[in-house]
Structure formats: structure tokens, C-alpha cells
Design an enzyme around this catalytic site. Structure first.
Site, PDB file in Angstrom:
ATOM      1  N   ARG A  45     -22.859   8.714 -38.798  1.00 18.21           N
ATOM      2  CA  ARG A  45     -23.503   9.792 -37.997  1.00 18.21           C
ATOM      3  C   ARG A  45     -22.711   9.523 -36.537  1.00 18.21           C
ATOM      4  NH1 ARG A  45     -25.519   9.506 -32.721  1.00 18.21           N
ATOM      5  NH2 ARG A  45     -26.610   7.241 -33.459  1.00 18.21           N
ATOM      6  N   ASP A  46     -22.871   8.549 -35.787  1.00 14.99           N
ATOM      7  CA  ASP A  46     -22.237   7.966 -34.660  1.00 14.99           C
ATOM      8  C   ASP A  46     -20.930   8.023 -34.685  1.00 14.99           C
ATOM      9  OD1 ASP A  46     -22.435   7.579 -31.861  1.00 14.99           O
ATOM     10  OD2 ASP A  46     -23.475   5.676 -31.841  1.00 14.99           O
ATOM     11  N   HIS A 246     -27.535  -1.689 -29.738  1.00 16.72           N
ATOM     12  CA  HIS A 246     -26.488  -0.775 -30.224  1.00 16.72           C
ATOM     13  C   HIS A 246     -25.504  -0.771 -28.908  1.00 16.72           C
ATOM     14  CE1 HIS A 246     -25.627   3.275 -31.691  1.00 16.72           C
ATOM     15  NE2 HIS A 246     -25.036   3.435 -30.338  1.00 16.72           N
ATOM     16  N   HIS A 248     -21.244  -0.435 -27.882  1.00  9.12           N
ATOM     17  CA  HIS A 248     -20.204   0.283 -27.670  1.00  9.12           C
ATOM     18  C   HIS A 248     -19.014  -0.756 -27.239  1.00  9.12           C
ATOM     19  CE1 HIS A 248     -20.829   4.426 -28.999  1.00  9.12           C
ATOM     20  NE2 HIS A 248     -22.297   3.820 -28.553  1.00  9.12           N
ATOM     21  N   CYS A 279     -19.856   9.408 -28.016  1.00  7.45           N
ATOM     22  CA  CYS A 279     -20.665  10.414 -27.869  1.00  7.45           C
ATOM     23  C   CYS A 279     -20.015  11.377 -27.418  1.00  7.45           C
ATOM     24  CB  CYS A 279     -22.041   9.725 -27.228  1.00  7.45           C
ATOM     25  SG  CYS A 279     -23.279  11.177 -26.918  1.00  7.45           S
ATOM     26  N   ASN A 288     -18.242   2.557 -31.362  1.00  2.00           N
ATOM     27  CA  ASN A 288     -19.315   1.562 -31.509  1.00  2.00           C
ATOM     28  C   ASN A 288     -18.611   0.339 -31.707  1.00  2.00           C
ATOM     29  OD1 ASN A 288     -20.599   4.176 -32.457  1.00  2.00           O
ATOM     30  ND2 ASN A 288     -22.241   2.707 -32.216  1.00  2.00           N
TER      31      ASN A 288
HETATM   32  C1  LIG Z   1     -31.898  19.093 -27.973  1.00  2.00           C
HETATM   33  C2  LIG Z   1     -30.906  20.216 -28.286  1.00  2.00           C
HETATM   34  C3  LIG Z   1     -31.365  21.000 -29.483  1.00  2.00           C
HETATM   35  C4  LIG Z   1     -31.510  21.040 -27.219  1.00  2.00           C
HETATM   36  O1  LIG Z   1     -30.380  22.387 -27.012  1.00  2.00           O
HETATM   37  P1  LIG Z   1     -31.149  23.416 -26.409  1.00  2.00           P
HETATM   38  O2  LIG Z   1     -29.717  24.528 -26.413  1.00  2.00           O
HETATM   39  O3  LIG Z   1     -31.640  23.186 -25.046  1.00  2.00           O
HETATM   40  O4  LIG Z   1     -32.244  24.143 -27.488  1.00  2.00           O
HETATM   41  P2  LIG Z   1     -33.391  24.917 -27.439  1.00  2.00           P
HETATM   42  O5  LIG Z   1     -34.541  24.421 -27.918  1.00  2.00           O
HETATM   43  O6  LIG Z   1     -33.154  25.932 -25.998  1.00  2.00           O
HETATM   44  O7  LIG Z   1     -32.770  25.746 -28.826  1.00  2.00           O
HETATM   45  C5  LIG Z   1     -31.475  26.477 -28.684  1.00  2.00           C
HETATM   46  C6  LIG Z   1     -30.812  26.881 -30.084  1.00  2.00           C
HETATM   47  O8  LIG Z   1     -30.789  25.524 -30.778  1.00  2.00           O
HETATM   48  C7  LIG Z   1     -31.655  25.419 -32.041  1.00  2.00           C
HETATM   49  N1  LIG Z   1     -31.983  24.117 -32.335  1.00  2.00           N
HETATM   50  C8  LIG Z   1     -32.901  23.619 -31.686  1.00  2.00           C
HETATM   51  N2  LIG Z   1     -33.156  22.187 -32.079  1.00  2.00           N
HETATM   52  C9  LIG Z   1     -32.287  22.393 -33.072  1.00  2.00           C
HETATM   53  C10 LIG Z   1     -32.021  21.165 -34.227  1.00  2.00           C
HETATM   54  N3  LIG Z   1     -32.659  20.058 -34.220  1.00  2.00           N
HETATM   55  N4  LIG Z   1     -31.315  21.607 -35.019  1.00  2.00           N
HETATM   56  C11 LIG Z   1     -30.590  22.539 -35.071  1.00  2.00           C
HETATM   57  N5  LIG Z   1     -30.702  23.746 -34.301  1.00  2.00           N
HETATM   58  C12 LIG Z   1     -31.617  23.453 -33.271  1.00  2.00           C
HETATM   59  C13 LIG Z   1     -32.609  26.393 -31.647  1.00  2.00           C
HETATM   60  O9  LIG Z   1     -33.337  26.945 -32.740  1.00  2.00           O
HETATM   61  C14 LIG Z   1     -31.983  27.531 -30.779  1.00  2.00           C
HETATM   62  O10 LIG Z   1     -31.388  28.339 -31.789  1.00  2.00           O
HETATM   63  P3  LIG Z   1     -30.805  29.916 -31.498  1.00  2.00           P
HETATM   64  O11 LIG Z   1     -32.119  30.585 -31.208  1.00  2.00           O
HETATM   65  O12 LIG Z   1     -30.062  29.973 -30.225  1.00  2.00           O
HETATM   66  O13 LIG Z   1     -30.099  30.431 -32.615  1.00  2.00           O
HETATM   67  C15 LIG Z   1     -29.594  19.990 -28.256  1.00  2.00           C
HETATM   68  O14 LIG Z   1     -29.164  19.640 -27.060  1.00  2.00           O
HETATM   69  C16 LIG Z   1     -28.870  19.115 -29.244  1.00  2.00           C
HETATM   70  O15 LIG Z   1     -28.978  19.279 -30.484  1.00  2.00           O
HETATM   71  N6  LIG Z   1     -28.501  18.026 -28.932  1.00  2.00           N
HETATM   72  C17 LIG Z   1     -27.773  16.887 -29.406  1.00  2.00           C
HETATM   73  C18 LIG Z   1     -26.608  16.318 -28.957  1.00  2.00           C
HETATM   74  C19 LIG Z   1     -26.327  14.986 -29.892  1.00  2.00           C
HETATM   75  O16 LIG Z   1     -26.330  14.998 -30.939  1.00  2.00           O
HETATM   76  N7  LIG Z   1     -25.673  14.081 -29.153  1.00  2.00           N
HETATM   77  C20 LIG Z   1     -25.314  12.769 -29.937  1.00  2.00           C
HETATM   78  C21 LIG Z   1     -26.261  12.031 -30.330  1.00  2.00           C
HETATM   79  S1  LIG Z   1     -27.003  10.864 -29.055  1.00  2.00           S
HETATM   80  C22 LIG Z   1     -25.994   9.502 -29.344  1.00  2.00           C
HETATM   81  O17 LIG Z   1     -24.681   9.625 -29.878  1.00  2.00           O
HETATM   82  C23 LIG Z   1     -26.225   8.314 -28.433  1.00  2.00           C
HETATM   83  C24 LIG Z   1     -26.820   6.912 -29.367  1.00  2.00           C
HETATM   84  C25 LIG Z   1     -28.098   7.778 -30.196  1.00  2.00           C
HETATM   85  O18 LIG Z   1     -25.760   6.983 -30.513  1.00  2.00           O
HETATM   86  C26 LIG Z   1     -27.029   5.992 -28.749  1.00  2.00           C
HETATM   87  C27 LIG Z   1     -26.113   5.510 -27.710  1.00  2.00           C
HETATM   88  O19 LIG Z   1     -24.922   5.201 -28.103  1.00  2.00           O
HETATM   89  O20 LIG Z   1     -26.499   5.372 -26.658  1.00  2.00           O
END
Ligand SMILES: CC(C)(COP(=O)([O-])OP(=O)([O-])OC[C@H]1O[C@@H](n2cnc3c(N)ncnc32)[C@H](O)[C@@H]1OP(=O)([O-])[O-])[C@@H](O)C(=O)NCCC(=O)NCCSC(=O)C[C@@](C)(O)CC(=O)[O-]
Length: 339
Positions: A45-46, A246, A248, A279, A288
Site C-alpha cells: 500500500r504505502d 511509522h 520515513h 505519500c 518508508n
Molecule cells: C478522502 C477522499 C475520498 C475525499 O475526496 P473528495 O473528492 O473530497 O470526496 P467526495 O466525498 O467529495 O467524493 C468525491 C468522489 O470520490 C468518491 N469517493 C469518496 N470516497 C471514496 C472511496 N473511499 N473510494 C472510492 N471513491 C470514493 C465519491 O463517491 C465521489 O465520486 P464521484 O461522485 O465524483 O464519482 C479523497 O481525498 C481520497 O481518497 N484521499 C486519499 C488520499 C490517499 O490515499 N493518500 C495516501 C494515503 S495516506 C498516507 O500515505 C500516510 C500514511 C497513512 O501512510 C501515514 C504517514 O506516512 O504519515
């Protein structure tokens, strides 16, 4: 009273006892004596979410297979996030059922990341296509508004509203929820993070139902000193047993930071084979901390991880070749060169 106690010189061991005692109302005298460190490999994933070129689902499955055979007991395999935001995780509904149908019941936890109730519902739906249940979900928030908006298009408080709905769905389906709190040392947009804010948000994540919070130095700027300062504050508010680290490796501090956390009693460590990762919404973040480097250091200190370091190192070398990138694990490279 707590301020008075903490003004005196204090050992890490005492600090941990105080932290537990404060939260539980009981006086505990010892720190954790466990020699076992849980390693949660987050590379599928990450590690892969930031790869520019599409990684084939088959390659991800082979990575998961190799990690399983190397003895990992916890692997975060994909993310049920919006594919518009993170295209690399867009195959989650194909990959997760394949993972569950092949490995479910083997004693390994195959968890997924989800930002909201919709993500958890999709994970449940995809697991149900092969008659299985989701092993565990991780929700993710940040300790800075800048990163929260960039990563999830919402404020910290809006994130918590989404988590409460997500956790309700998880509870109804008997799924354990882990929490991530990002930018616990600094944010690429807002600058240094206050340890007391990290403590407050960690407590809040536990209060709404996470069983553990993984504290993410998302951009890898931490040092053992800043990790200690942050953890010391967090451990005044929450029990040690509910904290993971966690790290990096952007500034080469990953292993040192993990060891500082372990020295302070943390026994859950996230890492990524081959040091893959980063990310897409954290400017300047590199991979990481590598699982091989962490395991090499922990085994050298006499800790047990249950992981076969040779098999793990071969996995890091293999996936680095597949992605056409240098293996970021020094221990991994050295071990493979002698095999
Ligand atoms: C949170 C949202 C969804 C808000 O995104 P948004 O655009 O504000 O969402 P929304 O609620 O307005 O919906 C927009 C569209 O997204 C769809 N939607 C809504 N939710 C989902 C879902 N779960 N799966 C699939 N689709 C989804 C929803 O249905 C809609 O579809 P449309 O009507 O346009 O066709 C978006 O910003 C997002 O998916 N962000 C994820 C970013 C991400 O994955 N970043 C990396 C992970 S975090 C990380 O790496 C850090 C970590 C964890 O490792 C720790 C560290 O290192 O610190």
C-alpha cells in the site's frame, strides 16, 4: 501533580508507567517486557501508492506472497481510497478478494486502508465476493490542517466526522480499526507539529474506537530527539500498548527513530520492504523505513520479529528490480550480496 512529577529527571521506564497509571487510574511499575516487536509491512500500500508507472496487480500479489513466505504476520495490502486521488490503488477490488481467497485463515492479517465509510463498505463488498471478511481497516488523519486538506480534502475535524461514520460501519461488521496520524513531527505545508496536539489527536482517535494509533513521521524529518519529545507527550495521554511508529527515511533517520520508539517501549512498527514508499500528497517525502533495516537492527538487539531476514531481503531485491529502482535497504543489499 503530573507537571511536578515530570519536572524531575525521569527514566523512560518511569514515564511509561506514569502514562499508563494516569490513563487507567492504576499504578503500574514496569515498562513492557515483551521481546517481540510486531512488524506491519505496508509496502503493497504505502510502498506502491506513489509509483508513477502502473504496477500490475500480479506483481502486487507476488509481493504479498513473498512477504507472507518471509514470515510477516501483518501486511497492509491496498487502499480503498478514491482512484481519482490515488490511481495506483485503483485495483483494490480485484486484488483484495484474491488475497483473501488465497490466504485467509493462515494466521496473517491482511489489512486495508480506507478514508471513510464508503471505503470500508467497498472493502466489505469486495471481500464478500469470495465469501470472506475484511481482516482490519486503517483510517488516516493528520496532525496538521495543511496535510489534512492536501491528502483528504478536509479539515482535521471534518476527518473525525468521517471516521466516526466509518468506525460505525466497521463495528457493525465486526472489523477492527487501526488509526494513522500523519505529520506528527512536521508538516510539509504547516511546519513543525506540536507534540501536545499529537497527544490530543491520538487520544481522540483511540476514544472514537481505534485500537491502536500509528504515529507517522510522514516526511521523515524526525530525529531520535524529536521522536522522544513527541512520544513522551503522547505517553502522558495514552497507553503505550496502543501506539505504533511509522517512520520515513528521508533524512536517513528511519532506523534510529524506530529504535528510539522501541527503547521507549513501543512494540508495533510499520515499515516497507526495500524502503519503498512515499505519500503523493506529502511534498518531499521519500520511502518508508525499510523492513530489512529495521529487522536487522532489532534482531541485532536481541528482539524477535518472527521474520526470515534472508527471505525478506530477497523480496526487497526482487520488488526493487520489478520497479526498476535502486533497493533503498542497505541491510537488504548487503544480505543479498552474500546469499
Ligand atoms: C478522502 C477522499 C475520498 C475525499 O475526496 P473528495 O473528492 O473530497 O470526496 P467526495 O466525498 O467529495 O467524493 C468525491 C468522489 O470520490 C468518491 N469517493 C469518496 N470516497 C471514496 C472511496 N473511499 N473510494 C472510492 N471513491 C470514493 C465519491 O463517491 C465521489 O465520486 P464521484 O461522485 O465524483 O464519482 C479523497 O481525498 C481520497 O481518497 N484521499 C486519499 C488520499 C490517499 O490515499 N493518500 C495516501 C494515503 S495516506 C498516507 O500515505 C500516510 C500514511 C497513512 O501512510 C501515514 C504517514 O506516512 O504519515
Amino acid at each position: 501533580m503530573w507537571k511536578d512529577v515530570l519536572r524531575r529527571p525521569i527514566t523512560t521506564e518511569k514515564l511509561i508507567s506514569f502514562s499508563r497509571a494516569k490513563r487507567t487510574g492504576r499504578c503500574l511499575s514496569t515498562t513492557t517486557d515483551s521481546n517481540f516487536v510486531r512488524i506491519i509491512d505496508v509496502s503493497p500500500r504505502d510502498g506502491l501508492q506513489n509509483e508513477k508507472a502502473a504496477v500490475e496487480t500480479e506483481t502486487k500479489l507476488e509481493l504479498i506472497d513473498r512477504l507472507t513466505k518471509a514470515g510477516l504476520k501483518e501486511i497492509e495490502v491496498t487502499a480503498f481510497v478514491s482512484p481519482k486521488w490515488v490511481p495506483q490503488m485503483g485495483d483494490h477490488s480485484i486484488l483484495y478478494p484474491k488475497v483473501l481467497s488465497k490466504y485467509d485463515g493462515n494466521g496473517v492479517k491482511y489489512s486495508v486502508l480506507a478514508p471513510n465509510a464508503k471505503g470500508i463498505e467497498q472493502a466489505i463488498e469486495s471481500a464478500s465476493t469470495v465469501g470472506k471478511k475484511v481482516h482490519e481497516v486503517a483510517i488516516f488523519g493528520a496532525a496538521s490542517e495543511g496535510f489534512s486538506y492536501k491528502n483528504t480534502n478536509r479539515s482535521i475535524d471534518q476527518g473525525f466526522e468521517a471516521f466516526e461514520k466509518a468506525i460505525k460501519v466497521a463495528r457493525e461488521n465486526d472489523i477492527r480499526v487501526r488509526g494513522y496520524l500523519s505529520t506528527v513531527i512536521a508538516c510539509p505545508y504547516d511546519g513543525p507539529t506540536s507534540p501536545s496536539l499529537v497527544a490530543k489527536l491520538t487520544e481522540r482517535m483511540l476514544d472514537i474506537g481505534c485500537y491502536e494509533v500509528s504515529l507517522g513521521d510522514t516526511i521523515g524529518v524526525g530525529t531520535p530527539a524529536t521522536i522522544e519529545a513527541m512520544l513522551s507527550e503522547v505517553l502522558k495521554a495514552v497507553p503505550l500498548s496502543q501506539i505504533a511508529i511509522h517512520a520515513h527515511d528521508t533524512y536517513g533517520q528511519g532506523v534510529a527513530n524506530v529504535l528510539k520508539a522501541v527503547e521507549m517501549g513501543v512494540r508495533s512498527v510499520d515499515s516497507s520492504v526495500g524502503g519503498l514508499g512515499g505519500c503523493p500528497y506529502a511534498k518531499g517525502a521519500s520511502g518508508n523505513v525499510s523492513t530489512e533495516d529495521v529487522v536487522y537492527a532489532l534482531h541485532g538487539l536481541g528482539y524477535d520479529t518472527g521474520i526470515d531476514l534472508n527471505a525478506l531481503s530477497l523480496t526487497g531485491s526482487w520488488i526493487s528490480n520489478q520497479l526498476n529502482r535502486a533497493n533503498a535497504s542497505k541491510a537488504g543489499r548487503a544480505i543479498v550480496s552474500k546469499l
